[in-house]
Design a protein around this motif. Structure first.
Motif, PDB file in Angstrom:
ATOM      1  N   GLN A   1      46.895  28.679  52.202  1.00  0.00           N
ATOM      2  CA  GLN A   1      45.183  29.218  51.704  1.00  0.00           C
ATOM      3  C   GLN A   1      45.991  30.183  50.838  1.00  0.00           C
ATOM      4  O   GLN A   1      47.111  31.060  51.092  1.00  0.00           O
ATOM      5  CB  GLN A   1      44.668  29.992  52.009  1.00  0.00           C
ATOM      6  CG  GLN A   1      43.520  28.839  53.984  1.00  0.00           C
ATOM      7  CD  GLN A   1      43.259  27.617  52.399  1.00  0.00           C
ATOM      8  OE1 GLN A   1      42.967  27.673  51.419  1.00  0.00           O
ATOM      9  NE2 GLN A   1      43.671  26.314  52.755  1.00  0.00           N
TER      10      GLN A   1
ATOM     11  N   THR B   1      46.102  33.658  50.642  1.00  0.00           N
ATOM     12  CA  THR B   1      45.001  34.813  50.802  1.00  0.00           C
ATOM     13  C   THR B   1      46.455  35.917  50.878  1.00  0.00           C
ATOM     14  O   THR B   1      47.066  35.332  51.597  1.00  0.00           O
ATOM     15  CB  THR B   1      44.279  34.937  52.253  1.00  0.00           C
ATOM     16  OG1 THR B   1      44.944  33.739  53.207  1.00  0.00           O
ATOM     17  CG2 THR B   1      42.933  33.586  52.369  1.00  0.00           C
TER      18      THR B   1
ATOM     19  N   ASN C   1      41.145  36.993  48.486  1.00  0.00           N
ATOM     20  CA  ASN C   1      40.807  34.929  48.851  1.00  0.00           C
ATOM     21  C   ASN C   1      40.928  34.704  47.362  1.00  0.00           C
ATOM     22  O   ASN C   1      39.819  34.916  46.841  1.00  0.00           O
ATOM     23  CB  ASN C   1      40.810  33.713  49.845  1.00  0.00           C
ATOM     24  CG  ASN C   1      40.467  33.051  49.558  1.00  0.00           C
ATOM     25  OD1 ASN C   1      41.301  32.966  47.889  1.00  0.00           O
ATOM     26  ND2 ASN C   1      39.945  32.174  50.267  1.00  0.00           N
TER      27      ASN C   1
ATOM     28  N   PHE D   1      38.426  31.410  45.872  1.00  0.00           N
ATOM     29  CA  PHE D   1      37.762  30.916  46.456  1.00  0.00           C
ATOM     30  C   PHE D   1      36.492  30.605  45.373  1.00  0.00           C
ATOM     31  O   PHE D   1      36.298  30.732  44.455  1.00  0.00           O
ATOM     32  CB  PHE D   1      36.541  32.310  47.110  1.00  0.00           C
ATOM     33  CG  PHE D   1      35.752  31.788  47.696  1.00  0.00           C
ATOM     34  CD1 PHE D   1      36.175  31.361  49.128  1.00  0.00           C
ATOM     35  CD2 PHE D   1      34.055  32.516  48.495  1.00  0.00           C
ATOM     36  CE1 PHE D   1      34.716  30.777  49.964  1.00  0.00           C
ATOM     37  CE2 PHE D   1      33.059  32.249  48.688  1.00  0.00           C
ATOM     38  CZ  PHE D   1      33.944  31.220  49.574  1.00  0.00           C
ATOM     39  N   THR D   2      35.945  29.308  45.668  1.00  0.00           N
ATOM     40  CA  THR D   2      35.218  28.245  44.716  1.00  0.00           C
ATOM     41  C   THR D   2      34.154  27.995  45.535  1.00  0.00           C
ATOM     42  O   THR D   2      33.979  27.331  46.946  1.00  0.00           O
ATOM     43  CB  THR D   2      36.223  27.341  44.362  1.00  0.00           C
ATOM     44  OG1 THR D   2      37.205  27.764  43.597  1.00  0.00           O
ATOM     45  CG2 THR D   2      34.736  26.626  42.862  1.00  0.00           C
ATOM     46  N   ASP D   3      32.740  27.846  44.918  1.00  0.00           N
ATOM     47  CA  ASP D   3      32.247  27.255  45.547  1.00  0.00           C
ATOM     48  C   ASP D   3      31.307  25.479  44.823  1.00  0.00           C
ATOM     49  O   ASP D   3      31.175  25.310  43.771  1.00  0.00           O
ATOM     50  CB  ASP D   3      30.671  27.758  45.085  1.00  0.00           C
ATOM     51  CG  ASP D   3      29.282  26.630  45.548  1.00  0.00           C
ATOM     52  OD1 ASP D   3      29.647  25.298  46.456  1.00  0.00           O
ATOM     53  OD2 ASP D   3      28.197  27.799  45.840  1.00  0.00           O
ATOM     54  N   GLU D   4      32.750  24.397  45.194  1.00  0.00           N
ATOM     55  CA  GLU D   4      32.956  22.974  45.248  1.00  0.00           C
ATOM     56  C   GLU D   4      30.915  22.173  44.533  1.00  0.00           C
ATOM     57  O   GLU D   4      31.546  21.423  43.886  1.00  0.00           O
ATOM     58  CB  GLU D   4      33.639  22.276  46.185  1.00  0.00           C
ATOM     59  CG  GLU D   4      35.213  23.247  45.903  1.00  0.00           C
ATOM     60  CD  GLU D   4      35.900  23.051  46.648  1.00  0.00           C
ATOM     61  OE1 GLU D   4      35.607  21.781  48.225  1.00  0.00           O
ATOM     62  OE2 GLU D   4      36.876  23.277  47.235  1.00  0.00           O
ATOM     63  N   VAL D   5      30.424  22.572  45.090  1.00  0.00           N
ATOM     64  CA  VAL D   5      29.252  21.971  44.921  1.00  0.00           C
ATOM     65  C   VAL D   5      27.999  22.378  44.524  1.00  0.00           C
ATOM     66  O   VAL D   5      27.869  21.669  43.495  1.00  0.00           O
ATOM     67  CB  VAL D   5      28.379  21.745  46.970  1.00  0.00           C
ATOM     68  CG1 VAL D   5      27.321  21.215  46.945  1.00  0.00           C
ATOM     69  CG2 VAL D   5      29.193  21.588  48.024  1.00  0.00           C
ATOM     70  N   TYR D   6      27.693  23.087  44.584  1.00  0.00           N
ATOM     71  CA  TYR D   6      27.289  24.571  43.500  1.00  0.00           C
ATOM     72  C   TYR D   6      28.254  24.560  42.312  1.00  0.00           C
ATOM     73  O   TYR D   6      26.990  25.395  41.144  1.00  0.00           O
ATOM     74  CB  TYR D   6      25.863  25.201  44.322  1.00  0.00           C
ATOM     75  CG  TYR D   6      25.580  24.466  45.114  1.00  0.00           C
ATOM     76  CD1 TYR D   6      24.012  24.593  45.028  1.00  0.00           C
ATOM     77  CD2 TYR D   6      25.311  24.723  46.663  1.00  0.00           C
ATOM     78  CE1 TYR D   6      22.970  23.705  45.678  1.00  0.00           C
ATOM     79  CE2 TYR D   6      24.305  23.689  47.761  1.00  0.00           C
ATOM     80  CZ  TYR D   6      23.708  23.383  47.475  1.00  0.00           C
ATOM     81  OH  TYR D   6      22.488  23.305  48.428  1.00  0.00           O
TER      82      TYR D   6
ATOM     83  N   THR E   1      35.968  31.874  42.325  1.00  0.00           N
ATOM     84  CA  THR E   1      35.323  33.648  41.721  1.00  0.00           C
ATOM     85  C   THR E   1      35.954  34.337  43.534  1.00  0.00           C
ATOM     86  O   THR E   1      35.689  34.137  44.844  1.00  0.00           O
ATOM     87  CB  THR E   1      33.662  33.755  43.012  1.00  0.00           C
ATOM     88  OG1 THR E   1      32.887  32.932  42.065  1.00  0.00           O
ATOM     89  CG2 THR E   1      32.867  35.202  43.336  1.00  0.00           C
TER      90      THR E   1
ATOM     91  N   ILE F   1      37.455  36.224  46.405  1.00  0.00           N
ATOM     92  CA  ILE F   1      36.857  37.824  47.210  1.00  0.00           C
ATOM     93  C   ILE F   1      38.436  38.910  47.607  1.00  0.00           C
ATOM     94  O   ILE F   1      39.068  38.780  47.741  1.00  0.00           O
ATOM     95  CB  ILE F   1      37.500  36.985  48.533  1.00  0.00           C
ATOM     96  CG1 ILE F   1      35.918  35.742  48.364  1.00  0.00           C
ATOM     97  CG2 ILE F   1      36.328  37.424  49.195  1.00  0.00           C
ATOM     98  CD1 ILE F   1      35.636  35.046  49.439  1.00  0.00           C
TER      99      ILE F   1
ATOM    100  N   PHE G   1      37.881  42.082  49.537  1.00  0.00           N
ATOM    101  CA  PHE G   1      37.168  42.839  50.945  1.00  0.00           C
ATOM    102  C   PHE G   1      38.496  43.815  50.973  1.00  0.00           C
ATOM    103  O   PHE G   1      40.284  44.291  50.888  1.00  0.00           O
ATOM    104  CB  PHE G   1      37.484  42.520  52.027  1.00  0.00           C
ATOM    105  CG  PHE G   1      36.280  41.610  52.439  1.00  0.00           C
ATOM    106  CD1 PHE G   1      34.952  41.531  51.986  1.00  0.00           C
ATOM    107  CD2 PHE G   1      36.567  39.824  52.765  1.00  0.00           C
ATOM    108  CE1 PHE G   1      34.152  40.278  51.570  1.00  0.00           C
ATOM    109  CE2 PHE G   1      35.583  38.821  52.548  1.00  0.00           C
ATOM    110  CZ  PHE G   1      34.036  39.441  51.837  1.00  0.00           C
TER     111      PHE G   1
ATOM    112  N   HIS H   1      32.623  40.225  58.776  1.00  0.00           N
ATOM    113  CA  HIS H   1      33.483  39.222  57.667  1.00  0.00           C
ATOM    114  C   HIS H   1      34.595  38.519  57.839  1.00  0.00           C
ATOM    115  O   HIS H   1      35.131  37.377  57.225  1.00  0.00           O
ATOM    116  CB  HIS H   1      33.809  39.892  56.247  1.00  0.00           C
ATOM    117  CG  HIS H   1      32.649  40.542  55.423  1.00  0.00           C
ATOM    118  ND1 HIS H   1      32.246  39.503  54.744  1.00  0.00           N
ATOM    119  CD2 HIS H   1      32.521  41.613  55.000  1.00  0.00           C
ATOM    120  CE1 HIS H   1      31.353  40.199  54.140  1.00  0.00           C
ATOM    121  NE2 HIS H   1      31.284  41.417  53.827  1.00  0.00           N
ATOM    122  N   GLY H   2      35.464  39.097  59.062  1.00  0.00           N
ATOM    123  CA  GLY H   2      36.012  38.120  59.951  1.00  0.00           C
ATOM    124  C   GLY H   2      36.999  39.342  61.023  1.00  0.00           C
ATOM    125  O   GLY H   2      37.020  40.835  60.593  1.00  0.00           O
TER     126      GLY H   2
END
Lengths: 152, 227
Positions: free
Chosen positions: B94, B96, B139, B142-147, B153, B155, B157, B200-201
């Protein structure tokens, strides 16, 4: 010194502990008016408003389904289309939610998780919808119960 | 009967004669007794070479620390370790990135198992460690692959807060290499006892602890000075 070298060797090894779940899905189950789980006898397709993606395509004997939610919208409208040989019924389920990003590890993809704040629906073949577990995370069990109209 | 009494007499006489001789011999064989150690034998300060080595060799993380300890009875060594830990790492597959840099401390004690006071020590000890730190995670893909529409977009932090408490069980040896200069190493098993991280992690690395997990291993190579 050999022990020290071995220790540093151990600590320098990396193991990747990504979740086995590739996607965070909102889990929905179908129930009749008495609260008993049911499997839909006809074909179910689910799409999402605002996208041309088909989230669930022509499922038969569906009793539960896991669907991805959008990453950044405050609400998603899911259109459930139930059809048989001579009919087609359509209902919208509107899920209001908040979203937050979560990372497991540097070596795993970031996941978007959600907290469902409310849910409502139209009522053609759906009687009502209830949130049973608002947190949409990895393997978190059922989130929404969908109660169907029972044939008189 | 007469034979038996004669045998017993000879045995007793031989014992009386032999015991002082044996005592004399053993007296000569005994090494001179070590004077008992003073209650307080001064302080020591030191630096860990492993963290500095990892830093200059380009390691993904490094704990750079100094330590101070007291010496009681040449057996008990209360110890305080203070350091700065830092990590910079890119994800393997990734895109990241993780970064942190923060102080930490450990407090504990060592016990010396060696009886001879010839400058060599075998030490077993325990530490309690703590670090409160901020960590960054990014990261950009980061991508919204469905919507989404395929646009990433990013990320980013910054300043996520973490706290970790842990224990360290240490085994080590050290030796005097010149007058007041000592060199030694420790091997450390580190179980984590309490954590608090961002929703967040979890951080990939904890300053002073090492690569984050329920347990980990570590070590140190210490250059110390008795003062």
């Amino acid at each position: 010194m050999l022990l020290v070298a071995v220790a540093f060797g151990i600590t320098s090894c990396d193991s990747i502990d990504c979740s086995l779940e590739n996607q965070v899905l909102c889990q929905m189950g179908f129930y009749d008016a008495t609260g008993a789980p049911v499997a839909l006898t006809d074909t179910l397709t689910i799409t999402a408003a605002g996208t041309d993606s088909v989230l669930y395509n022509r499922g038969i004997k569906t009793s539960k389904v896991g669907l991805p939610l959008s990453y950044y919208k405050d609400g998603d409208t899911l259109t459930l289309t139930l059809y048989g040989e001579h009919y087609l019924l359509q209902d919208d389920v509107v899920i209001k939610k908040t979203n937050y990003e979560h990372f497991e590890s540097l070596d795993c993809p970031v996941k978007m998780m959600h907290v469902i704040n409310g849910v409502e629906s139209t009522n053609h073949f759906i009687d009502s919808v209830v949130v049973v577990s608002p947190k949409v995370e990895y393997n978190n069990g059922e989130n929404i119960k969908i109660y169907l109209h029972t044939a008189d | 009967m007469e034979r038996i009494s004669r045998f017993i007499c000879i045995l007793l006489i031989s014992l009386v004669a032999v015991v002082p001789c044996a005592a004399k011999k053993s007296k000569y064989r005994l090494e001179p007794e070590m004077p008992s150690a003073k209650l307080f034998n001064g302080f020591g300060v030191g630096i860990d070479g492993v963290g500095l080595g990892m830093k200059f060799l380009g390691g993904r993380f490094a704990n750079m620390e100094v330590m101070a300890r007291a010496n009681f009875l040449e057996k008990y060594f209360p110890i305080f370790e203070l350091g700065i830990g830092e990590a910079n790492r890119d994800g393997n597959e990734q895109n990241t990135h993780f970064h942190t840099r923060a102080p930490y401390f450990r407090i504990g004690a060592d016990y010396c198992f060696t009886t001879k006071r010839n400058g060599n020590r075998l030490l077993v000890g325990m530490r309690y460690g703590f670090s409160s730190f901020n960590y960054d995670y990014s990261n950009p893909d980061f991508t919204d692959e469905v919507y989404g529409d395929g646009t990433a977009t990013p990320i980013d932090f910054e300043g996520l807060n973490g706290k970790t408490h842990w224990l360290e069980i240490c085994v080590g040896v050290e030796t005097r290499i010149w007058k007041f200069v000592r060199l030694g190493w420790t091997l450390r098993y580190k179980p984590r006892i309490y954590t608090h991280y961002s929703e967040h992690g979890d951080p990939w690395y904890v300053p002073g602890f090492g690569k984050n997990g329920s347990t980990t291993w570590g070590g140190s190579v210490n250059l110390m000075f008795d003062i």
